[in-house]
Design a protein around this motif. Sequence first.
Motif, PDB file in Angstrom:
ATOM      1  N   LEU A 242     -36.577 -38.526  16.834  1.00 37.94           N
ATOM      2  CA  LEU A 242     -36.008 -37.184  16.720  1.00 37.94           C
ATOM      3  C   LEU A 242     -36.266 -36.339  17.971  1.00 37.94           C
ATOM      4  N   LYS A 247     -30.424 -38.014  18.809  1.00 38.95           N
ATOM      5  CA  LYS A 247     -30.763 -37.507  17.482  1.00 38.95           C
ATOM      6  C   LYS A 247     -30.863 -35.984  17.485  1.00 38.95           C
ATOM      7  N   PRO A 249     -28.170 -33.266  17.190  1.00 44.63           N
ATOM      8  CA  PRO A 249     -26.718 -33.120  16.990  1.00 44.63           C
ATOM      9  C   PRO A 249     -26.037 -32.118  17.906  1.00 44.63           C
ATOM     10  N   LEU A 269     -38.743 -21.824  17.043  1.00 44.80           N
ATOM     11  CA  LEU A 269     -37.687 -20.898  16.635  1.00 44.80           C
ATOM     12  C   LEU A 269     -36.808 -21.414  15.496  1.00 44.80           C
ATOM     13  N   THR A 270     -36.633 -22.746  15.425  1.00 44.91           N
ATOM     14  CA  THR A 270     -35.786 -23.274  14.343  1.00 44.91           C
ATOM     15  C   THR A 270     -36.567 -24.132  13.371  1.00 44.91           C
ATOM     16  N   ASP A 272     -37.442 -27.142  13.750  1.00 40.64           N
ATOM     17  CA  ASP A 272     -37.168 -28.568  13.886  1.00 40.64           C
ATOM     18  C   ASP A 272     -37.127 -28.922  15.375  1.00 40.64           C
ATOM     19  N   THR A 275     -33.572 -29.235  17.247  1.00 41.51           N
ATOM     20  CA  THR A 275     -32.547 -28.197  17.116  1.00 41.51           C
ATOM     21  C   THR A 275     -32.926 -26.974  17.942  1.00 41.51           C
ATOM     22  N   PHE A 318     -23.342 -24.153  18.890  1.00 41.28           N
ATOM     23  CA  PHE A 318     -23.412 -24.111  17.430  1.00 41.28           C
ATOM     24  C   PHE A 318     -22.119 -23.538  16.855  1.00 41.28           C
ATOM     25  N   ARG A 321     -19.510 -26.328  16.748  1.00 38.66           N
ATOM     26  CA  ARG A 321     -20.050 -27.620  16.322  1.00 38.66           C
ATOM     27  C   ARG A 321     -19.056 -28.328  15.414  1.00 38.66           C
ATOM     28  N   TYR A 324     -18.482 -31.420   9.054  1.00 31.65           N
ATOM     29  CA  TYR A 324     -17.955 -32.559   8.301  1.00 31.65           C
ATOM     30  C   TYR A 324     -17.626 -32.138   6.885  1.00 31.65           C
TER      31      TYR A 324
ATOM     32  N   LEU B 219     -19.603 -38.702   8.174  1.00 28.78           N
ATOM     33  CA  LEU B 219     -20.955 -38.309   8.554  1.00 28.78           C
ATOM     34  C   LEU B 219     -21.480 -37.094   7.782  1.00 28.78           C
ATOM     35  N   GLN B 220     -20.690 -36.609   6.832  1.00 26.08           N
ATOM     36  CA  GLN B 220     -21.130 -35.381   6.188  1.00 26.08           C
ATOM     37  C   GLN B 220     -22.434 -35.585   5.437  1.00 26.08           C
ATOM     38  N   LYS B 267     -33.457 -20.343  11.698  1.00 26.98           N
ATOM     39  CA  LYS B 267     -34.109 -21.223  10.729  1.00 26.98           C
ATOM     40  C   LYS B 267     -33.087 -22.001   9.902  1.00 26.98           C
ATOM     41  N   ARG B 269     -30.269 -23.228  11.423  1.00 22.92           N
ATOM     42  CA  ARG B 269     -29.534 -24.111  12.333  1.00 22.92           C
ATOM     43  C   ARG B 269     -29.748 -25.595  12.045  1.00 22.92           C
ATOM     44  N   PRO B 270     -30.980 -26.058  11.796  1.00 18.06           N
ATOM     45  CA  PRO B 270     -31.125 -27.497  11.512  1.00 18.06           C
ATOM     46  C   PRO B 270     -30.268 -27.928  10.326  1.00 18.06           C
ATOM     47  N   LEU B 272     -27.453 -26.717   9.263  1.00 18.29           N
ATOM     48  CA  LEU B 272     -26.017 -26.668   9.518  1.00 18.29           C
ATOM     49  C   LEU B 272     -25.588 -27.650  10.598  1.00 18.29           C
ATOM     50  N   THR B 273     -26.537 -28.395  11.148  1.00 18.51           N
ATOM     51  CA  THR B 273     -26.173 -29.448  12.095  1.00 18.51           C
ATOM     52  C   THR B 273     -26.541 -30.828  11.559  1.00 18.51           C
ATOM     53  N   ASP B 275     -26.314 -34.284   9.875  1.00 22.65           N
ATOM     54  CA  ASP B 275     -25.255 -35.248   9.588  1.00 22.65           C
ATOM     55  C   ASP B 275     -25.910 -36.566   9.203  1.00 22.65           C
ATOM     56  N   CYS B 277     -25.732 -39.612  10.142  1.00 25.49           N
ATOM     57  CA  CYS B 277     -26.264 -40.592  11.089  1.00 25.49           C
ATOM     58  C   CYS B 277     -27.559 -40.123  11.730  1.00 25.49           C
ATOM     59  N   THR B 278     -27.732 -38.823  11.886  1.00 22.63           N
ATOM     60  CA  THR B 278     -28.959 -38.356  12.517  1.00 22.63           C
ATOM     61  C   THR B 278     -30.149 -38.497  11.575  1.00 22.63           C
ATOM     62  N   SER B 280     -30.384 -40.554   8.780  1.00 23.24           N
ATOM     63  CA  SER B 280     -30.528 -41.811   8.045  1.00 23.24           C
ATOM     64  C   SER B 280     -31.098 -42.905   8.928  1.00 23.24           C
ATOM     65  N   THR B 308     -39.623 -31.745   9.426  1.00 24.96           N
ATOM     66  CA  THR B 308     -38.227 -31.903   9.786  1.00 24.96           C
ATOM     67  C   THR B 308     -37.390 -32.094   8.527  1.00 24.96           C
ATOM     68  N   VAL B 309     -36.107 -31.754   8.630  1.00 21.59           N
ATOM     69  CA  VAL B 309     -35.173 -32.106   7.563  1.00 21.59           C
ATOM     70  C   VAL B 309     -34.342 -33.325   7.951  1.00 21.59           C
ATOM     71  N   PHE B 310     -34.648 -33.886   9.116  1.00 26.31           N
ATOM     72  CA  PHE B 310     -33.843 -34.982   9.646  1.00 26.31           C
ATOM     73  C   PHE B 310     -34.418 -36.365   9.348  1.00 26.31           C
ATOM     74  N   GLN B 311     -35.261 -36.478   8.346  1.00 24.23           N
ATOM     75  CA  GLN B 311     -35.758 -37.794   7.957  1.00 24.23           C
ATOM     76  C   GLN B 311     -35.404 -38.031   6.499  1.00 24.23           C
TER      77      GLN B 311
END
Lengths: 324, 359
Positions: A242, A247, A249, A269-270, A272, A275, A318, A321, A324, B219-220, B267, B269-270, B272-273, B275, B277-278, B280, B308-311
């Motif tokens: 990550l 990774k 986006p 700031l975010t 993550d 991001t 953003f 972006r 989907y 990818l949604q 906070k 932004r993660p 809303l981006t 997807d 593939c990122t 999974s 993270t929310v990406f795992q």
Amino acid sequence: MLKTKIYLQYLIILLDDTSVAFCHADNPLKEPSLIPLETLRKAILFGMKNNLMIQYVYPDYELPNEYNELIESIDHIKIGRELKIYNQVPNEVQCENFVLRLAISEFISHKNEIEGLLEKVTRLNICFTDIESFKDDQIEEYKQALGVLNDEIVRLHGLKKDPQVNILTDRLVLSEMHNCNAGIGNITIAPNGKLYLCPAFYYDERMGVSNQMNFRTKESNWSIAGLDYALENGFEIPNKHLLTLDKAPLCRECDAFHCNRCIWLNRKLTWDNNTPSHQQCVVSHIERNASRELQQKLKSIGEDFETEITEINYLDPFDVRKEY
Amino acid sequence: MSWEVAKRAVDYILGNREDFSESSVKFDFIGGEPLLEIELIDKICDYLKTEMYRLEHPWFNSYRISLTTNGINYATPKVQNFINKNKNNLSIGITIDGTAQKHNMNRIYKDSGKGSYDDVVKNIPLWLEQFPGETTKVTISHEDLPYVAESVLHLYSLGIHNIPINCVNEDVWKDGDDKIFEQQLMLLADEIISKELYEDFTCSFFDDWIGKPLPESELQNWCGAGKMLAVDAAGYFYPCLRFAQYSLRDKEAWIIGNVYDGIDKNKLRPFLTLDRCTESPKECMDCDVARGCAWCQGENYDAADTHTVFQRATATCKMHKARVRANNYYWNKLFRKLELEGNREEFEKQASKRSEVSC
């Protein structure tokens, strides 16, 4: 996808708790605390075994002789010595390549003095210390300030002088992202003998900033591994993937190639690592667009470029972006 | 929640049309148990309606009020008055988790430990009379696996025609659970087909859409976290209430703002981006039966190795695959039966009338 493979190449060794800050994060630590000699020895050994280029980060006081001897035992760069860090616009320039750390408002208000530095340097690295506070109503002012530097770069180009300014000229020669790459291209060893993604995370740990992993204990452990363990066993960075561009986006679609893509600011700031915040994106895109204007001006006086920086109608990717 | 906090939340949401630009809205009241605060909910809804009217807000003509309740207080006068007042724009779901045995495994009175099934089931007829076609949301965990088939059939017998049902996303599963689950679903499949319940009843476990690979272009993100606004009793905003502190095991709450300061969009932004593939792992991206495999963003965050929310959490992998096998069994058996009867075409034409709700 990057054409250039990013892999661990650099080791940042903080020689003291009060080592100079050289990037977006200020160093809040005020009490000197030198890295123990034995820890420094192990850190150098770690660098050698992992084939890493060492970057020592110095405090603003002279080190004991035994430290200097040990430091010289390996190829290295001295940040805070050979590479000078200024935290305000210097009256006199003592070296041709330095880092200037400023608040954006200071940059704007001192743009003419900074313009005056350009004919005295080969490279100026500008690093903002307050991106998180950047407001959209500063956009025009920042744009104008960059325009002042652009004009000076063009004027100096006519005199066969080509100073580099990271936030303006780097983008002219980059064809893909060239970021800080903390955690994947470089790693930091702090005076406490632990590894961190970058110095800023060490500062956060020392200041008790919670890593948000345990709401009961509010633990502020930001280290990746201890040095002794890493020397014996290597080290793993959890969710290291990550930290990579593919990774991220927003970033993987972006062409503000000069952006630091600072994961510490991302995290701050975010929340993550992968991001960036609105402020980071806007600042980087104002710079990217200023690079485009510089490119147009240089082209008008006969310069050629391999690729053209295209015109865009957004400052925050953003807002455009993929959904989907 | 105090009235002051509720009013501020309404004022913020209605007063920031740029940030809330969807053409329709659903105001969802959940708990705890929302009907314990029916007077507050009533007051909030009245305020929402009058404010939407006063502001000439586009939502005035396109809103829905939704509640999910344990059903115990459903028949009380105050609740019934609320229902009558808001009937045209109201959905109420009662959570009845299956048979009494299954329901009472988890849904008990705090003081006595007594199961609540009897007090819930007596309100089901009134509920279905007032909200025909409503569904109940059934949740499956390790302990109640042996009761899946009989619970779905029991709910059908109560007159509930559409059963959204899913396994919990949390890592509660033990070795062998997937086998038990598959057996239960096949048992259920046999009952549904032999008794021709498929004509009028659905269960979200059986869906001919699931169990295929997902193309790389799809990818949604599965979950809508970040695209909704959740507000807790103290007035804090979350991308979903699964990110509130009381919903999380260890991680700190992911607060994205509050009714006083508004939303901190950084906070969000993660979310809303995100997807597929990122977030999974490769195994999920390469999976031959990926379609229909669900995840919960809150659980992803809660279970992640870092902040993270990406795992993506994959504790339900085996359960999804068991579901896919049973689902394939169901549709193969059903379609063959319909084919032999000459009814397949008609059945598929009518398929759009069978609603299926999945989490």
